[in-house]
Design a protein around this motif. Sequence first.
Motif, mmCIF file in Angstrom:
data_model
loop_
_atom_site.group_PDB
_atom_site.id
_atom_site.type_symbol
_atom_site.label_atom_id
_atom_site.label_comp_id
_atom_site.label_asym_id
_atom_site.label_seq_id
_atom_site.Cartn_x
_atom_site.Cartn_y
_atom_site.Cartn_z
ATOM 1 N N GLY A 383 1.473 53.011 14.688
ATOM 2 C CA GLY A 383 1.059 52.947 16.085
ATOM 3 C C GLY A 383 -0.312 52.340 16.292
ATOM 4 N N PHE A 384 -0.721 51.414 15.401
ATOM 5 C CA PHE A 384 -2.024 50.772 15.524
ATOM 6 C C PHE A 384 -2.108 49.985 16.827
ATOM 7 N N LEU A 385 -3.268 50.074 17.514
ATOM 8 C CA LEU A 385 -3.472 49.399 18.794
ATOM 9 C C LEU A 385 -4.378 48.186 18.594
ATOM 10 N N SER A 386 -3.846 46.988 18.868
ATOM 11 C CA SER A 386 -4.643 45.771 18.741
ATOM 12 C C SER A 386 -5.606 45.643 19.920
ATOM 13 N N SER A 387 -6.669 44.847 19.724
ATOM 14 C CA SER A 387 -7.687 44.730 20.767
ATOM 15 C C SER A 387 -8.476 43.445 20.569
ATOM 16 N N THR A 388 -9.326 43.124 21.531
ATOM 17 C CA THR A 388 -10.272 42.033 21.370
ATOM 18 C C THR A 388 -11.610 42.605 20.905
ATOM 19 N N PHE A 389 -12.480 41.732 20.457
ATOM 20 C CA PHE A 389 -13.782 42.169 19.948
ATOM 21 C C PHE A 389 -14.591 42.859 21.040
ATOM 22 N N ASP A 390 -14.466 42.385 22.287
ATOM 23 C CA ASP A 390 -15.271 42.915 23.392
ATOM 24 C C ASP A 390 -14.690 44.185 23.996
ATOM 25 N N ALA A 391 -13.455 44.531 23.642
ATOM 26 C CA ALA A 391 -12.825 45.716 24.226
ATOM 27 C C ALA A 391 -12.122 46.528 23.150
ATOM 28 N N PRO A 392 -12.883 47.165 22.246
ATOM 29 C CA PRO A 392 -12.276 47.955 21.172
ATOM 30 C C PRO A 392 -11.576 49.193 21.726
ATOM 31 N N VAL A 393 -10.651 49.743 20.938
ATOM 32 C CA VAL A 393 -9.881 50.898 21.371
ATOM 33 C C VAL A 393 -9.979 52.002 20.319
ATOM 34 N N THR A 394 -9.620 53.218 20.734
ATOM 35 C CA THR A 394 -9.577 54.356 19.811
ATOM 36 C C THR A 394 -8.184 54.439 19.201
ATOM 37 N N GLN A 395 -8.117 54.484 17.885
ATOM 38 C CA GLN A 395 -6.825 54.493 17.206
ATOM 39 C C GLN A 395 -6.259 55.909 17.104
ATOM 40 N N PRO A 396 -4.937 56.069 17.238
ATOM 41 C CA PRO A 396 -4.322 57.386 17.040
ATOM 42 C C PRO A 396 -4.424 57.814 15.575
ATOM 43 N N GLY A 397 -4.269 59.112 15.336
ATOM 44 C CA GLY A 397 -4.365 59.637 13.984
ATOM 45 C C GLY A 397 -3.338 59.043 13.049
ATOM 46 N N SER A 398 -2.141 58.762 13.554
ATOM 47 C CA SER A 398 -1.095 58.186 12.703
ATOM 48 C C SER A 398 -1.483 56.801 12.204
ATOM 49 N N ALA A 399 -2.158 56.023 13.047
ATOM 50 C CA ALA A 399 -2.598 54.689 12.641
ATOM 51 C C ALA A 399 -3.695 54.790 11.588
ATOM 52 N N LYS A 400 -4.607 55.731 11.746
ATOM 53 C CA LYS A 400 -5.681 55.896 10.776
ATOM 54 C C LYS A 400 -5.143 56.337 9.412
ATOM 55 N N THR A 401 -4.116 57.201 9.442
ATOM 56 C CA THR A 401 -3.499 57.620 8.180
ATOM 57 C C THR A 401 -2.818 56.436 7.500
ATOM 58 N N ALA A 402 -2.091 55.638 8.277
ATOM 59 C CA ALA A 402 -1.387 54.488 7.711
ATOM 60 C C ALA A 402 -2.355 53.496 7.085
ATOM 61 N N LEU A 403 -3.459 53.218 7.779
ATOM 62 C CA LEU A 403 -4.384 52.214 7.240
ATOM 63 C C LEU A 403 -5.093 52.728 5.981
ATOM 64 N N LEU A 404 -5.274 54.049 5.854
ATOM 65 C CA LEU A 404 -5.881 54.595 4.639
ATOM 66 C C LEU A 404 -4.890 54.602 3.474
ATOM 67 N N LEU A 405 -3.628 54.906 3.749
ATOM 68 C CA LEU A 405 -2.604 54.865 2.696
ATOM 69 C C LEU A 405 -2.527 53.480 2.060
ATOM 70 N N GLY A 406 -2.696 52.447 2.873
ATOM 71 C CA GLY A 406 -2.645 51.086 2.350
ATOM 72 C C GLY A 406 -3.788 50.761 1.420
ATOM 73 N N PHE A 407 -4.877 51.475 1.528
ATOM 74 C CA PHE A 407 -6.030 51.243 0.660
ATOM 75 C C PHE A 407 -5.958 52.062 -0.623
ATOM 76 N N THR A 408 -5.105 53.068 -0.637
ATOM 77 C CA THR A 408 -5.143 54.032 -1.732
ATOM 78 C C THR A 408 -3.789 54.248 -2.405
ATOM 79 N N VAL A 409 -2.927 55.013 -1.774
ATOM 80 C CA VAL A 409 -1.694 55.477 -2.408
ATOM 81 C C VAL A 409 -0.710 54.341 -2.666
ATOM 82 N N VAL A 410 -0.540 53.455 -1.712
ATOM 83 C CA VAL A 410 0.442 52.376 -1.869
ATOM 84 C C VAL A 410 0.082 51.443 -3.027
#
Length: 433
Positions: A383-410
């Motif tokens: 559920g990652f939310l894309s954005s522009t540089f000038d209008a950043p968004v707050t990511q849901p917890g599920s997106a933060k978990t997914a992006l961390l798994l890609g750096f570590t477990v996967v």
Amino acid sequence: MNKGRLAGYGVGSIGTGVFSTVPGLLLLFFLTDVLAVPAALAGVVVVAPKALDVLFNPIIGAASDREAVRTARRTKLLLTGALLMPVAFATMFLSPSSGYAGAVWVTLAFIGASVAFAAFQVPYVALPAEMSDEPDTRLRVMTWRIVFLTLGILIAGGLAPAVVDLGGGGRPGYALMGAVVGAIVLAACVTATLSTRWVRSRPGGEVLGLVAAFRTARGNRPFFLLMAAFVTQAVGIAIMLAAVPYVATYWLGDYSLTSILFVCVVGPSALAVPVWSALARRFGRLRCFTVAMIVFTVAAALNYPLGRASVTAGVLSAAAVLGLCYAALQVLPLAMMPDAIVADAARTGQVQAGAFTGAWTAGETAGLAVGPGLYALMLAAGGFLSSTFDAPVTQPGSAKTALLLGFTVVPALLMLASLPILRAYGRARTTGN
């Protein structure tokens, strides 16, 4: 072989390292967090051009062999790639549009850059098998190459994000970065092209077409098993590198940590390459390669709890361990690959360095492309939310978990999956089939 020739060849890897690293590190983030391209579409953009390279690389390899038969050199393709690659690379980061139009711009520029990269990389990787008939000398050549490659990767990961910040971030920052990186690639690749004109290419008297070349090579089971293990690892490493700016931004809380985190992964490998080479000469390449894979797996997995706790010092320390192992994952399979090519020549009577390295670079390219694509799918699923540089968004917890798994477990799981493939390579090498 004197150091001047070793350095003249190796410097080209600064260019290939920079070119290979920056898209894998920053292109996905540029698409999702600057051009507001949806994560799933961004994944297609980073994969599709490289997927075409999987088809082009073997063709370029066969073309390189034909050039070598005619001229005893591989210079023409090398120079073509060296001149066109930087221009296409800089164009990738000059998109005037966001969203779908921006995705189209980046895709077209990336296709051009990838084809130009293949024109340089395929004959470049073929050269070590023709620079010497001695395995120890080829290991020395590959050691120099990987030292320069690591330097290029380090420059890319440390310099590129910093230049983006220097340019003010957003579109201006990425445009400046594209120009600076393109200039580095141009200088390195042209230097290597001119410095390797002494190499006499020896692909044999008969020019084999693409199908005939692979038909002749199909009995070289050790080569393809080694390549399969290398490609599996390349996918995992590519996923990890694509995750770096996301982890720095959304878990460690500072995009500027992208450079520091990347340097912690790659920096130690620059020092570790000659150490791994010395260990390989004493204990064997396959044994050292296996040890490095196991340690890499453990360190990557341990980074997950450290990342969730946002322990910056712990994440950076584990990344340094990964860097030490990353050196072995680069230098050892590339040192073993020319041996398989030479062994195949004894079996078939045909030295087809271009065809084999075309297949190798096609596999490596596929792995490095599929990695960010898979990571983009993980972001979309989270559920990652894309954005522009000038209008950043707050990511849901599920997106933060997914992006961390890609750096570590996967990446840890993919490294683990390559172990049985490498064991099969060891058995095939011993039995000769």
